[in-house]
Design a protein around this motif. Structure first.
Motif, PDB file in Angstrom:
ATOM      1  N   ALA A  11       0.968  -1.352  -0.190  1.00 11.82           N
ATOM      2  CA  ALA A  11      -0.033  -0.238  -0.084  1.00 11.82           C
ATOM      3  C   ALA A  11       1.149   0.878   0.151  1.00 11.82           C
ATOM      4  O   ALA A  11       0.645   2.258  -0.302  1.00 11.82           O
ATOM      5  CB  ALA A  11      -1.502  -0.191   1.282  1.00 11.82           C
ATOM      6  N   GLY A  12       1.834   1.339   1.101  1.00 12.58           N
ATOM      7  CA  GLY A  12       2.922   2.414   0.734  1.00 12.58           C
ATOM      8  C   GLY A  12       3.537   3.048  -0.300  1.00 12.58           C
ATOM      9  O   GLY A  12       3.376   4.092  -0.898  1.00 12.58           O
ATOM     10  N   ALA A  13       4.111   1.550  -1.345  1.00  6.80           N
ATOM     11  CA  ALA A  13       4.919   1.736  -1.965  1.00  6.80           C
ATOM     12  C   ALA A  13       3.982   2.031  -3.218  1.00  6.80           C
ATOM     13  O   ALA A  13       4.637   3.085  -3.997  1.00  6.80           O
ATOM     14  CB  ALA A  13       5.931   0.802  -2.701  1.00  6.80           C
ATOM     15  N   ALA A  14       2.811   1.861  -3.343  1.00  2.93           N
ATOM     16  CA  ALA A  14       1.883   1.746  -4.715  1.00  2.93           C
ATOM     17  C   ALA A  14       1.090   3.152  -4.575  1.00  2.93           C
ATOM     18  O   ALA A  14       1.508   4.311  -5.890  1.00  2.93           O
ATOM     19  CB  ALA A  14       0.702   1.247  -4.415  1.00  2.93           C
ATOM     20  N   SER A  15       1.074   3.895  -3.186  1.00  2.26           N
ATOM     21  CA  SER A  15       0.615   4.952  -3.172  1.00  2.26           C
ATOM     22  C   SER A  15       1.775   6.020  -3.270  1.00  2.26           C
ATOM     23  O   SER A  15       1.110   7.294  -3.298  1.00  2.26           O
ATOM     24  CB  SER A  15       0.090   5.087  -1.859  1.00  2.26           C
ATOM     25  OG  SER A  15       0.934   5.507  -0.391  1.00  2.26           O
ATOM     26  N   ALA A  16       3.020   6.072  -3.156  1.00  3.72           N
ATOM     27  CA  ALA A  16       4.191   6.764  -3.374  1.00  3.72           C
ATOM     28  C   ALA A  16       4.023   7.043  -4.962  1.00  3.72           C
ATOM     29  O   ALA A  16       4.310   8.218  -5.335  1.00  3.72           O
ATOM     30  CB  ALA A  16       5.694   6.614  -3.032  1.00  3.72           C
ATOM     31  N   ALA A 113       8.333   3.946  -7.534  1.00  6.58           N
ATOM     32  CA  ALA A 113       8.138   4.645  -6.771  1.00  6.58           C
ATOM     33  C   ALA A 113       9.802   4.985  -6.205  1.00  6.58           C
ATOM     34  O   ALA A 113       9.759   6.258  -6.743  1.00  6.58           O
ATOM     35  CB  ALA A 113       8.150   4.428  -4.955  1.00  6.58           C
ATOM     36  N   LEU A 114      10.681   4.636  -6.196  1.00  4.61           N
ATOM     37  CA  LEU A 114      12.286   5.286  -6.203  1.00  4.61           C
ATOM     38  C   LEU A 114      12.541   6.379  -7.117  1.00  4.61           C
ATOM     39  O   LEU A 114      13.077   7.420  -7.652  1.00  4.61           O
ATOM     40  CB  LEU A 114      13.298   4.401  -6.177  1.00  4.61           C
ATOM     41  CG  LEU A 114      13.355   4.037  -4.144  1.00  4.61           C
ATOM     42  CD1 LEU A 114      13.790   2.890  -4.607  1.00  4.61           C
ATOM     43  CD2 LEU A 114      13.311   5.039  -3.933  1.00  4.61           C
ATOM     44  N   ALA A 115      12.307   5.492  -8.790  1.00  5.83           N
ATOM     45  CA  ALA A 115      12.432   5.867 -10.012  1.00  5.83           C
ATOM     46  C   ALA A 115      11.482   6.856 -10.520  1.00  5.83           C
ATOM     47  O   ALA A 115      12.120   8.674 -10.841  1.00  5.83           O
ATOM     48  CB  ALA A 115      12.520   4.841 -10.902  1.00  5.83           C
ATOM     49  N   THR A 116      10.673   7.015  -9.441  1.00  5.72           N
ATOM     50  CA  THR A 116       9.415   8.791  -9.590  1.00  5.72           C
ATOM     51  C   THR A 116       9.879   9.728  -9.149  1.00  5.72           C
ATOM     52  O   THR A 116       9.806  10.704  -8.858  1.00  5.72           O
ATOM     53  CB  THR A 116       8.684   8.306  -9.439  1.00  5.72           C
ATOM     54  OG1 THR A 116       7.885   7.910  -8.393  1.00  5.72           O
ATOM     55  CG2 THR A 116       7.315   6.616 -10.318  1.00  5.72           C
ATOM     56  N   GLY A 117      11.208   9.032  -8.422  1.00  5.47           N
ATOM     57  CA  GLY A 117      11.585  10.432  -7.288  1.00  5.47           C
ATOM     58  C   GLY A 117      10.845  10.613  -6.054  1.00  5.47           C
ATOM     59  O   GLY A 117      11.617  11.540  -5.437  1.00  5.47           O
ATOM     60  N   ALA A 118      10.278   9.741  -5.151  1.00  2.00           N
ATOM     61  CA  ALA A 118       9.752   9.291  -4.130  1.00  2.00           C
ATOM     62  C   ALA A 118      10.852   9.361  -3.027  1.00  2.00           C
ATOM     63  O   ALA A 118      12.346   8.606  -4.127  1.00  2.00           O
ATOM     64  CB  ALA A 118       9.109   7.991  -3.261  1.00  2.00           C
ATOM     65  N   VAL A 119      11.159   9.609  -2.052  1.00  2.80           N
ATOM     66  CA  VAL A 119      11.960   9.606  -0.990  1.00  2.80           C
ATOM     67  C   VAL A 119      11.383   7.933  -0.180  1.00  2.80           C
ATOM     68  O   VAL A 119      10.096   8.669   0.785  1.00  2.80           O
ATOM     69  CB  VAL A 119      12.244  10.859  -0.329  1.00  2.80           C
ATOM     70  CG1 VAL A 119      13.129  10.328   1.318  1.00  2.80           C
ATOM     71  CG2 VAL A 119      13.259  11.598  -1.057  1.00  2.80           C
ATOM     72  N   ILE A 120      12.629   7.334   0.215  1.00  2.00           N
ATOM     73  CA  ILE A 120      11.917   6.276   0.876  1.00  2.00           C
ATOM     74  C   ILE A 120      13.427   6.347   2.767  1.00  2.00           C
ATOM     75  O   ILE A 120      14.557   5.453   2.469  1.00  2.00           O
ATOM     76  CB  ILE A 120      12.101   4.665   0.969  1.00  2.00           C
ATOM     77  CG1 ILE A 120      11.261   4.560  -0.623  1.00  2.00           C
ATOM     78  CG2 ILE A 120      11.813   3.887   1.521  1.00  2.00           C
ATOM     79  CD1 ILE A 120      11.249   3.178  -1.387  1.00  2.00           C
TER      80      ILE A 120
END
Length: 395
Positions: A11-16, A113-120
């Motif tokens: 859920a978290g990664a998909a929402s990112a 998510a990382l490829a789109t620029g999200a921070v984890i």
């Protein structure tokens, strides 16, 4: 606008991914050091969840990481075929169900998510969330604080966000079932078939996996919560006794070479508060369903929430729209999941009745009964406006 996501699982990664697609800045805070990798057993994605993955542009990666499973067969304890249906789809739908290890799904979503620029950020556990005039402030066990326009609780069935949102929120209870899974070698199994045996002591699932292996999962009916600290050898002996009456499960257990950690299955009463003006719940944090739809429902949540944020004039309006769009479908899915769970814990007389009725019911009513679930399409997101460098940080 910036968003804090609590939980780096499905859920978290998909929402990112979805939020980055509409231009929102996203930071995902994950309590575990590594939520992906070889964690947990396998799960399945039905056609409704796969359509979301296609909208998020990650469908091909997930398909490559998993097993194409077009069909499902249901068997009685005696080995009688009770039903042969498309798996997680309606007949004619070319979008076949995919079964894969949970860790592989999380890895694919995290990479996107990382490829789109999200921070984890890993190793951070939420302990408080305070609504402010500007948004919401998250406080973590390490002492770190972060502020954002919106906080999303995607932190699973034992969600910390849920109890912070509503101190009177229900807590999970043992559902009378536990699950234990593994891998067997040397058992001939037809490829592309998701087999479910309604055994005397709970359901047993198996399917052919790459390399001539068989993935299996036993969902054991057990009224009293079991002790989970047994060794692998002790678990296999216990399961061998429980499934000694069923030919295929017994053979698979005898050929098992790898066992996964057992997990308890939980039920959760309806959650009366799933959002306020600055905090919202997604996936199992807001509605644990199981029944092969947990991941797919979490994916739907992620997409619909992003659509609501893109369409509405304020965060509060978006969260209200999200709740309105999801509530009826989730309530229906929770009811279906409860019925599914009950079917695995029936007594002898109910099993006999099911074995008599089910072949006719599946043939006559399956497509109509499941159309609401499998044909659902959440639609698309606005045109992507994102990019950026991937960032993974440890606390």
């Amino acid at each position: 606008m910036n968003v804090i996501v609590i939980g780096g699982g499905v859920a978290g990664a998909a929402s990112a991914i979805a939020l980055r697609r509409i231009g929102v800045e996203v930071t995902v805070y994950e309590a575990y050091a590594e939520p992906a990798g070889q964690v947990g057993s396998f799960l399945s994605l039905a056609s409704n969840g796969l359509r979301v993955l296609r909208s998020l542009d990650v469908l091909e990666q997930v398909q490559e990481a998993g097993i194409d499973v077009p069909d499902q067969r249901m068997w009685s304890s005696s080995g009688r075929l009770l039903g042969d249906v498309p798996r997680g789809r309606l007949c004619g739908d070319k979008l076949h169900s995919v079964t894969l290890m949970r860790g592989a799904l999380v890895e694919a979503l995290r990479a996107k998510a990382l490829a789109t620029g999200a921070v984890i950020v890993t190793g951070e556990r939420l302990v408080d969330a305070v609504t402010t005039e500007e948004g919401v402030r998250a406080v973590f066990a390490s002492g770190r604080m972060a502020e954002a326009s919106l906080l999303l609780g995607a932190d699973g069935v034992w969600s910390a966000t849920r109890s912070l949102l509503d101190s009177n929120a229900p807590t999970p209870e043992y559902a009378g079932l536990y699950s234990i899974s593994g891998i067997a070698d040397g058992i001939e199994t037809e490829a592309g078939i998701f087999n479910m045996t309604f055994a005397r002591n709970g359901a047993f699932i198996h399917l052919a996996a790459p390399g001539g292996r068989v993935w299996w999962s036993a969902q054991v009916a057990c009224p009293a919560q079991p002790e989970l600290s047994l060794t692998d050898e002790e678990w296999l002996r216990r399961l061998a006794g429980l499934y000694r009456h069923e030919q295929a499960p017994s053979a698979i257990l005898g050929a098992t070479t790898e066992l996964h950690r057992p997990t308890l299955m939980h039920r959760l009463d309806a959650i009366p508060v799933r959002h306020n003006d600055r905090i919202a719940l997604l996936g199992d944090a807001g509605h644990p369903v199981g029944a092969g739809q947990g991941a797919s429902m979490a994916l739907e949540d992620a997409l619909v929430l992003a659509q609501s944020l893109a369409a509405e004039p304020s965060v509060a309006a978006a969260l209200s729209a999200y709740e309105a769009a999801r509530s009826a479908r989730i309530a229906k899915m929770v009811k279906a999941a409860s019925d599914n769970r009950d079917a695995k814990t029936t007594g002898p007389l109910a099993r006999q009745m099911r074995d008599l009725v089910m072949p006719v019911a599946v043939r006559l009513f399956y497509e109509k009964a499941t159309a609401w679930l499998y044909t659902h399409d959440c639609g698309e997101l606005p045109t992507s406006r994102t990019g950026g460098d991937s960032q993974v940080r440890s606390a």
